[in-house]
Design an enzyme around this catalytic site. Structure first.
Site, PDB file in Angstrom:
ATOM      1  N   ASN A   7       0.237   9.850  -1.153  1.00 33.15           N
ATOM      2  CA  ASN A   7       0.227   9.525   0.270  1.00 33.15           C
ATOM      3  C   ASN A   7       1.509  10.111   0.872  1.00 33.15           C
ATOM      4  O   ASN A   7       2.592   9.560   0.681  1.00 33.15           O
ATOM      5  CB  ASN A   7       0.173   8.008   0.463  1.00 33.15           C
ATOM      6  N   ARG A  88      -4.278  11.221   0.285  1.00 33.71           N
ATOM      7  CA  ARG A  88      -4.767  10.379   1.373  1.00 33.71           C
ATOM      8  C   ARG A  88      -4.586  11.146   2.683  1.00 33.71           C
ATOM      9  O   ARG A  88      -3.485  11.626   2.979  1.00 33.71           O
ATOM     10  CB  ARG A  88      -3.947   9.084   1.432  1.00 33.71           C
ATOM     11  N   HIS A 177      -8.547   2.659   7.767  1.00 33.24           N
ATOM     12  CA  HIS A 177      -8.578   1.834   6.549  1.00 33.24           C
ATOM     13  C   HIS A 177      -9.895   2.015   5.782  1.00 33.24           C
ATOM     14  O   HIS A 177     -10.287   1.138   5.018  1.00 33.24           O
ATOM     15  CB  HIS A 177      -8.441   0.319   6.847  1.00 33.24           C
ATOM     16  N   ARG A 236       1.127  -4.032  16.701  1.00 35.30           N
ATOM     17  CA  ARG A 236       0.148  -3.439  17.630  1.00 35.30           C
ATOM     18  C   ARG A 236      -0.625  -4.539  18.341  1.00 35.30           C
ATOM     19  O   ARG A 236      -0.931  -5.582  17.749  1.00 35.30           O
ATOM     20  CB  ARG A 236      -0.844  -2.547  16.881  1.00 35.30           C
ATOM     21  N   ILE A 327      -1.637  -9.764   4.218  1.00 34.45           N
ATOM     22  CA  ILE A 327      -1.900 -11.112   4.729  1.00 34.45           C
ATOM     23  C   ILE A 327      -3.198 -11.661   4.119  1.00 34.45           C
ATOM     24  O   ILE A 327      -3.240 -12.803   3.640  1.00 34.45           O
ATOM     25  CB  ILE A 327      -1.993 -11.098   6.276  1.00 34.45           C
ATOM     26  N   GLU A 379      -6.282   1.182  -2.608  1.00 34.21           N
ATOM     27  CA  GLU A 379      -6.645   2.477  -2.012  1.00 34.21           C
ATOM     28  C   GLU A 379      -6.259   3.636  -2.929  1.00 34.21           C
ATOM     29  O   GLU A 379      -6.980   4.635  -3.007  1.00 34.21           O
ATOM     30  CB  GLU A 379      -5.949   2.626  -0.655  1.00 34.21           C
TER      31      GLU A 379
HETATM   32  P1  AMP Z   1       0.485  -4.671   4.161  1.00 32.41           P
HETATM   33  O1  AMP Z   1       0.551  -3.843   5.420  1.00 32.41           O
HETATM   34  O2  AMP Z   1      -0.874  -4.708   3.559  1.00 32.41           O
HETATM   35  O3  AMP Z   1       1.563  -4.315   3.175  1.00 32.41           O
HETATM   36  O4  AMP Z   1       0.798  -6.179   4.599  1.00 32.41           O
HETATM   37  C1  AMP Z   1       2.006  -6.562   5.171  1.00 32.41           C
HETATM   38  C2  AMP Z   1       1.856  -7.970   5.735  1.00 32.41           C
HETATM   39  O5  AMP Z   1       1.515  -8.859   4.654  1.00 32.41           O
HETATM   40  C3  AMP Z   1       3.132  -8.520   6.372  1.00 32.41           C
HETATM   41  O6  AMP Z   1       2.814  -9.119   7.628  1.00 32.41           O
HETATM   42  C4  AMP Z   1       3.567  -9.583   5.404  1.00 32.41           C
HETATM   43  O7  AMP Z   1       4.180 -10.640   6.068  1.00 32.41           O
HETATM   44  C5  AMP Z   1       2.248 -10.058   4.829  1.00 32.41           C
HETATM   45  N1  AMP Z   1       2.466 -10.772   3.570  1.00 32.41           N
HETATM   46  C6  AMP Z   1       2.900 -10.285   2.398  1.00 32.41           C
HETATM   47  N2  AMP Z   1       3.064 -11.291   1.510  1.00 32.41           N
HETATM   48  C7  AMP Z   1       2.742 -12.437   2.145  1.00 32.41           C
HETATM   49  C8  AMP Z   1       2.724 -13.821   1.798  1.00 32.41           C
HETATM   50  N3  AMP Z   1       3.066 -14.210   0.577  1.00 32.41           N
HETATM   51  N4  AMP Z   1       2.320 -14.714   2.741  1.00 32.41           N
HETATM   52  C9  AMP Z   1       1.982 -14.305   3.963  1.00 32.41           C
HETATM   53  N5  AMP Z   1       1.972 -13.031   4.358  1.00 32.41           N
HETATM   54  C10 AMP Z   1       2.352 -12.110   3.480  1.00 32.41           C
END
Ligand code: AMP
Length: 393
Positions: A7, A88, A177, A236, A327, A379
């Site tokens: 990526n 990617r 995505h 966003r 999340i 991914e």
């Molecule tokens: P990503 O873009 O998939 O890496 O996701 C990032 C998001 O996942 C951020 O908003 C983080 O706060 C959330 N995240 C990661 N670990 C946790 C957790 N243990 N509890 C709540 N949110 C999380």
């Protein structure tokens, strides 16, 4: 066989090398600040993690160092062991509905689509060219974020704007995505041993999108012409009325680009909470009674619930709702809040099962009208699997 998944960003290069028989990650890591002062890399393998600051003038420097390190660390004995490289690519426009072998024509097409993904597509080409320079004989495959969504019907991907904007300029919903949503559909179909599923895939990360999938094909998705549309995200705004743009331009003396930048970088959870774009901080704020965090959390959950409800109807009912990404995989709080708001559809959560992070788990109760699962996304593996399939043809 060994496949590398790449990526490439404008100043970064993320990689994972897979042993495809076992789907094991042999090594993974990141080159950062390429072409900027303070460049460095992180390489992780087995239980080791190596970090080093090193001058990286361009992506070719990063690729050369990466390959030297793979040999030095005895992860591979020779570069011929790398059977293929999957890249990617964020935007494949209307041309690409599947992953393809990279040719000069594909490179040209990706560059020509830069108008639609100015931050990403040119950067992907830097990654492709760097590997072409260092490993000219190794086959390479392009895996597009938009490809999975190309099965949407016209009535779902068009905006009700002058039709010529679509025919002349390609103004339509593309969706993003796609590699993640495709992985989720494949994984849950394997888990439930059924191909005929109606799935709502909720990719909830810093960016987020919801996709309606029927019999393995995308029917509709929440992101649009760009990844700005759809649900509330970290920074966003998701769906807004476009008339806000000229209104704020006039009120704040901003250009259209500056307002769009605010939509992309200063909105969402960050804009409403006025504190953080990170869901963990928002959850902490909710627990300590912070009013702005409570509001941001409520708006986030509502935006997801509205898309799930819409897709429930569009799909004519649902067999399984899947939660994935940062999340979706890690926040029992957010999943519980979303599912509780879907009670009128008969969807019910098993609170104990929901107390899980990043593990394939059924979290719906036995009384629920449909299944709900946490499905960790991958991914990079999907990119490697596509690459293997295409080079084996
Ligand atoms: P990503 O873009 O998939 O890496 O996701 C990032 C998001 O996942 C951020 O908003 C983080 O706060 C959330 N995240 C990661 N670990 C946790 C957790 N243990 N509890 C709540 N949110 C999380």
């Amino acid at each position: 066989m060994k496949i590398m998944s790449i990526n490439a960003g404008s100043s970064s290069l993320k990689f994972s090398l897979y042993e495809m028989d076992s789907k094991e990650v042999l090594v993974s890591g990141l080159f950062e600040r390429i072409g900027i002062e303070g460049s460095k890399y992180v390489i992780k393998y087995q239980d080791y993690k190596i970090t080093e600051e090193v001058e990286l003038k361009n992506h070719t420097d990063a690729v050369k160092i990466l390959l030297e390190k793979l040999i030095e660390l005895k992860i591979i004995d020779s570069l011929e062991e790398i059977d293929g490289i999957g890249h990617r690519i964020v935007h494949g426009g209307m041309e690409y509905s599947k992953s393809v072998m990279i040719t000069n024509k594909v490179i040209e097409d990706i560059l020509n689509l830069s108008d639609l993904a100015p931050l990403h597509n040119p950067a992907h080409i830097l990654g492709i060219k760097a590997f072409q320079e260092v490993l000219p004989k190794t086959p390479m495959v392009a895996v597009f974020d938009t490809a999975f969504h190309q099965t949407m019907e016209k009535e779902n991907y068009l905006y009700a704007v002058p039709y010529e904007w679509y025919t002349k300029y390609g103004v339509r919903k593309y969706g993003f995505h796609g590699t993640s949503h495709r992985y989720i559909a494949k994984k849950i179909s394997e888990e439930l041993k059924r191909d005929d599923l109606r799935i709502i895939s909720c990719h909830l990360g810093n960016g987020g999108s919801i996709t309606a999938i029927k019999d393995g094909k995308c029917i509709d998705t929440s992101m649009g012409f760009t990844p700005l549309a759809g649900i509330v995200m970290g920074t966003r705004c998701g769906d807004v009325d476009a008339s806000i743009i000229p209104y704020i331009m006039e009120k704040e003396g901003k250009s259209a680009g500056e307002v769009i930048n605010d939509f992309n970088k200063k909105s969402g959870l960050l804009g409403i909470s006025m504190k953080s774009s990170d869901a963990r901080d928002i959850e902490d704020g909710v627990n300590s009674g912070d009013e702005q965090c409570i509001l941001a959390d409520e708006m986030y959950v509502n935006s997801v619930v509205k898309y799930i409800a819409q897709y429930y109807v569009e799909l004519g009912g649902v067999d399984v709702i899947c939660f994935t990404a940062g999340i979706g995989e890690n926040s029992p709080h957010t999943r519980r809040r979303i599912i509780e708001k879907l009670a009128s559809l008969g969807i019910k959560i098993d609170l104990e099962a929901n107390n899980v992070r990043s593990k394939l788990t059924k979290i719906s109760s036995n009384e629920s009208s449909c299944l709900v699962y946490v499905v960790p996304t991958d991914e990079e593996l999907m990119i490697a699997m596509d690459t293997l399939e295409i080079i084996n043809r």
